[in-house]
Design an enzyme around this catalytic site. Structure first.
Site, PDB file in Angstrom:
ATOM      1  N   ASP A   1       0.669  -1.212   0.138  1.00 41.23           N
ATOM      2  CA  ASP A   1       0.025   0.071  -0.201  1.00 41.23           C
ATOM      3  C   ASP A   1       0.926   1.137   0.132  1.00 41.23           C
ATOM      4  OD1 ASP A   1      -1.920  -1.840   0.127  1.00 41.23           O
ATOM      5  OD2 ASP A   1      -2.740  -1.275   2.208  1.00 41.23           O
TER       6      ASP A   1
ATOM      7  N   ASP B   1      -4.854  -0.693  -1.660  1.00 41.11           N
ATOM      8  CA  ASP B   1      -5.907  -0.621  -0.745  1.00 41.11           C
ATOM      9  C   ASP B   1      -7.000  -0.058  -1.641  1.00 41.11           C
ATOM     10  OD1 ASP B   1      -6.809  -1.727   1.744  1.00 41.11           O
ATOM     11  OD2 ASP B   1      -7.102   0.385   2.508  1.00 41.11           O
TER      12      ASP B   1
ATOM     13  N   HIS C   1     -11.076   0.501  -1.997  1.00 44.02           N
ATOM     14  CA  HIS C   1     -12.358   0.473  -1.213  1.00 44.02           C
ATOM     15  C   HIS C   1     -13.561   1.264  -2.315  1.00 44.02           C
ATOM     16  CE1 HIS C   1     -10.297  -1.150   2.001  1.00 44.02           C
ATOM     17  NE2 HIS C   1      -9.858   0.219   2.474  1.00 44.02           N
TER      18      HIS C   1
ATOM     19  N   HIS D   1     -17.744   1.563   1.813  1.00 45.64           N
ATOM     20  CA  HIS D   1     -16.891   0.481   2.266  1.00 45.64           C
ATOM     21  C   HIS D   1     -17.329   0.494   3.768  1.00 45.64           C
ATOM     22  CE1 HIS D   1     -13.657  -2.216   3.492  1.00 45.64           C
ATOM     23  NE2 HIS D   1     -14.068  -2.782   2.605  1.00 45.64           N
TER      24      HIS D   1
ATOM     25  N   HIS E   1     -10.838   6.252   3.063  1.00 43.61           N
ATOM     26  CA  HIS E   1      -9.291   6.068   2.387  1.00 43.61           C
ATOM     27  C   HIS E   1      -9.506   5.474   1.458  1.00 43.61           C
ATOM     28  CE1 HIS E   1      -9.428   2.797   5.042  1.00 43.61           C
ATOM     29  NE2 HIS E   1      -8.442   2.328   4.065  1.00 43.61           N
TER      30      HIS E   1
ATOM     31  N   LYS F   1      -7.106  -5.032  -2.941  1.00 40.31           N
ATOM     32  CA  LYS F   1      -7.764  -5.453  -1.724  1.00 40.31           C
ATOM     33  C   LYS F   1      -8.704  -4.573  -0.983  1.00 40.31           C
ATOM     34  CE  LYS F   1      -3.982  -4.535   1.254  1.00 40.31           C
ATOM     35  NZ  LYS F   1      -4.632  -3.528   2.146  1.00 40.31           N
TER      36      LYS F   1
ATOM     37  N   CYS G   1      -1.535  -3.496   7.498  1.00 35.85           N
ATOM     38  CA  CYS G   1      -1.507  -4.190   6.161  1.00 35.85           C
ATOM     39  C   CYS G   1      -0.300  -5.387   6.144  1.00 35.85           C
ATOM     40  CB  CYS G   1      -1.771  -3.638   5.018  1.00 35.85           C
ATOM     41  SG  CYS G   1      -3.549  -3.009   5.203  1.00 35.85           S
TER      42      CYS G   1
HETATM   43  C1  VGL Z   1      -4.539   0.029   5.993  1.00 29.40           C
HETATM   44  C2  VGL Z   1      -6.141   0.604   7.769  1.00 29.40           C
HETATM   45  C3  VGL Z   1      -7.089   0.581   6.815  1.00 29.40           C
HETATM   46  C4  VGL Z   1      -3.166  -0.370   5.776  1.00 29.40           C
HETATM   47  C5  VGL Z   1      -5.573  -0.199   5.289  1.00 29.40           C
HETATM   48  O1  VGL Z   1      -2.582  -0.190   4.640  1.00 29.40           O
HETATM   49  O2  VGL Z   1      -2.131  -0.640   6.818  1.00 29.40           O
HETATM   50  N1  VGL Z   1      -4.862   0.211   7.430  1.00 29.40           N
HETATM   51  N2  VGL Z   1      -6.584   0.002   5.559  1.00 29.40           N
HETATM   52 ZN    ZN Z   2      -8.368   0.305   4.149  1.00 27.52          ZN
END
Ligand code: VGL
Ligand code: ZN
Length: 216
Positions: free
Chosen positions: A16, A54, A56, A60, A89, A117, A162
């Site tokens: 990410d 990431d 969404h 979400h 986000h 994801k 993540c």
């Molecule tokens: C993440 C919180 C929500 C991450 C992704 O990439 O660590 N953390 N979505």
């Molecule tokens: Zn996320």
């Protein structure tokens, strides 16, 4: 620094490296952008590079804004277990979901695979391998197996979500897992038992056999 030799059966998994996880982003991780040049350099040295993204939908279920009256960073019970509620986000197609410009001409250009994801409304996915129910696969295990990968090296954002969940799942699917602390940054939310989510994942790493090292 422990001796570490990059092998033919190694993959670098860059977690990410997106605008929203960098300072100024919707879920900015302190120092998140500092690690990107080092990740680019490392990507040049690996035979296989995977990026996660990431990604969404706007409705979400991990967004506090989609739960009436819920506070950001509070926890709700989902059918698959507890879920932290985040600020909106990495919404599909937005600037925040794009890879940070510092990786575009580096790790992102070099990537063999980008795995998205968190695309299903009703379930979050921190790990690159399984969604947060720990059973819905993303397909990464099969890809890595087909490619003959035996060991994954993880870097990116966030260290304690993540990246950590991905490293822990790598061990679960029979891969060796190494996580690079110097090329990751943590959100470090306080947890009920005391300490932070960073402390908690490091306990999990020791138990699971994830090797957390500075860099390589
Ligand atoms: C993440 C919180 C929500 C991450 C992704 O990439 O660590 N953390 N979505
Ligand atoms: Zn996320």
């Amino acid at each position: 620094m422990a001796a570490f030799k990059i092998d033919r059966a190694d993959a670098l998994i860059v977690v990410d490296p997106q605008n929203d996880f960098c300072p100024g982003g919707a879920l900015g991780v302190p120092g998140g952008d500092e690690i990107l040049p080092g990740i680019n350099a490392l990507a040049e040295r690996f035979p296989l590079v995977v990026l996660t993204q990431d990604w969404h939908p706007p409705d979400h279920s991990s967004f506090a804004s989609n739960h009436r009256g819920a506070m950001v960073y509070s926890t709700v019970e989902m059918p698959y277990g507890p879920q932290i509620l985040w600020p909106d986000h990495c919404v599909q197609g937005t600037k925040g979901a794009q890879f940070h410009r510092d990786v575009l001409d580096g790790a992102a250009r070099r990537a063999h695979l980008v795995i998205r994801k968190g695309t299903h409304r009703d379930i979050d996915s921190y790990s690159a391998f399984y969604e947060n129910d720990h059973r819905t696969p993303t397909g990464l295990t099969g890809y890595l197996r087909d490619k003959g990968v035996k060991r994954c090296v993880f870097a990116g954002l966030a260290y304690d979500f993540c990246a950590a969940w991905s490293a822990l799942d790598a061990v679960k699917v029979g891969l060796q897992a190494v996580i690079l602390k110097d090329l990751s940054r943590a959100i470090a939310l306080p947890i009920a038992e005391g300490g932070t989510t960073e402390d908690a994942v490091e306990r999990d790493f020791r138990e699971a056999g994830v090797r957390a090292i500075g860099s390589i």
